[in-house]
Design a protein around this motif. Sequence first.
Motif, PDB file in Angstrom:
ATOM      1  N   ASN A   1       0.824  -1.215   0.000  1.00 27.59           N
ATOM      2  CA  ASN A   1       0.000   0.000   0.000  1.00 27.59           C
ATOM      3  C   ASN A   1       0.856   1.262   0.000  1.00 27.59           C
ATOM      4  OD1 ASN A   1      -2.398  -1.405  -0.023  1.00 27.59           O
ATOM      5  ND2 ASN A   1      -2.639  -1.366   2.196  1.00 27.59           N
ATOM      6  N   LEU A   2       2.089   1.140   0.458  1.00 28.49           N
ATOM      7  CA  LEU A   2       3.010   2.274   0.474  1.00 28.49           C
ATOM      8  C   LEU A   2       3.837   2.368  -0.806  1.00 28.49           C
ATOM      9  CD1 LEU A   2       4.252   1.918   4.156  1.00 28.49           C
ATOM     10  CD2 LEU A   2       2.633   3.599   3.256  1.00 28.49           C
ATOM     11  N   GLY A   3       3.678   1.399  -1.697  1.00 33.87           N
ATOM     12  CA  GLY A   3       4.377   1.461  -2.979  1.00 33.87           C
ATOM     13  C   GLY A   3       5.554   0.519  -3.120  1.00 33.87           C
TER      14      GLY A   3
ATOM     15  N   GLY B   1      11.279 -11.655  -2.667  1.00 35.79           N
ATOM     16  CA  GLY B   1      12.430 -12.223  -1.959  1.00 35.79           C
ATOM     17  C   GLY B   1      12.783 -11.327  -0.788  1.00 35.79           C
ATOM     18  N   LEU B   2      14.048 -10.920  -0.696  1.00 32.46           N
ATOM     19  CA  LEU B   2      14.464 -10.016   0.372  1.00 32.46           C
ATOM     20  C   LEU B   2      14.449  -8.561  -0.064  1.00 32.46           C
ATOM     21  CD1 LEU B   2      17.426 -12.025   1.948  1.00 32.46           C
ATOM     22  CD2 LEU B   2      15.076 -11.812   2.779  1.00 32.46           C
ATOM     23  N   ASN B   3      14.162  -8.322  -1.344  1.00 34.61           N
ATOM     24  CA  ASN B   3      14.102  -6.965  -1.874  1.00 34.61           C
ATOM     25  C   ASN B   3      12.661  -6.570  -2.124  1.00 34.61           C
ATOM     26  OD1 ASN B   3      16.957  -6.458  -2.042  1.00 34.61           O
ATOM     27  ND2 ASN B   3      17.001  -7.917  -3.724  1.00 34.61           N
ATOM     28  N   TYR B   4      12.472  -5.317  -2.464  1.00 31.80           N
ATOM     29  CA  TYR B   4      11.145  -4.798  -2.755  1.00 31.80           C
ATOM     30  C   TYR B   4      11.166  -4.120  -4.126  1.00 31.80           C
ATOM     31  CZ  TYR B   4       9.892  -5.591   2.100  1.00 31.80           C
ATOM     32  OH  TYR B   4       9.629  -6.179   3.317  1.00 31.80           O
ATOM     33  N   ARG B   5      10.171  -4.459  -4.935  1.00 32.43           N
ATOM     34  CA  ARG B   5       9.983  -3.762  -6.204  1.00 32.43           C
ATOM     35  C   ARG B   5       9.287  -2.447  -5.897  1.00 32.43           C
ATOM     36  NH1 ARG B   5      10.070  -4.984 -11.420  1.00 32.43           N
ATOM     37  NH2 ARG B   5      10.227  -7.218 -11.013  1.00 32.43           N
ATOM     38  N   ILE B   6       9.811  -1.370  -6.441  1.00 31.18           N
ATOM     39  CA  ILE B   6       9.208  -0.053  -6.223  1.00 31.18           C
ATOM     40  C   ILE B   6       8.087   0.106  -7.240  1.00 31.18           C
ATOM     41  CG2 ILE B   6       9.592   2.430  -6.190  1.00 31.18           C
ATOM     42  CD1 ILE B   6      12.617   1.742  -5.685  1.00 31.18           C
TER      43      ILE B   6
ATOM     44  N   VAL C   1       6.154   7.223   7.588  1.00 31.48           N
ATOM     45  CA  VAL C   1       5.086   6.426   8.187  1.00 31.48           C
ATOM     46  C   VAL C   1       5.498   6.078   9.611  1.00 31.48           C
ATOM     47  CG1 VAL C   1       3.803   4.274   8.031  1.00 31.48           C
ATOM     48  CG2 VAL C   1       4.488   5.476   5.940  1.00 31.48           C
ATOM     49  N   ALA C   2       4.600   6.285  10.547  1.00 31.12           N
ATOM     50  CA  ALA C   2       4.850   5.914  11.947  1.00 31.12           C
ATOM     51  C   ALA C   2       4.072   4.653  12.270  1.00 31.12           C
ATOM     52  CB  ALA C   2       4.432   7.043  12.873  1.00 31.12           C
TER      53      ALA C   2
END
Length: 99
Positions: free
Chosen positions: A3-5, A10-15, A23-24
């Motif tokens: 939801n944040l993009g 795996g261990l990485n994140y696709r933007i 974000v808190a």
Amino acid sequence: MENLGYKREGLNYRIIRPNDDRVAVFCHQGFGTTWLSHLLGVPPILFWSTFDMNHTGVTIIEFKNNKDGFTAPICLAVSDTSHLYAERLPLRFANGTKL
């Protein structure tokens, strides 16, 4: 995170939506250490046995918007309590060790 993009692969994140949002997240130690172990790709048993969270501690995780379209979370601070020191407030780490 999606939801944040940021979609985990795996261990990485696709933007999928680059942003500079802040974000808190407020949580207790059990959830906090479990979530951080997952987020950072550290096995939970290792994380639970080597990291501790303090009351009112601040943890900062950064997701850089890399040009290749992928990112990995970078831990900039874990359970930082410098805001308590700055106010000269009494502090006991994990309800035990006096700092």
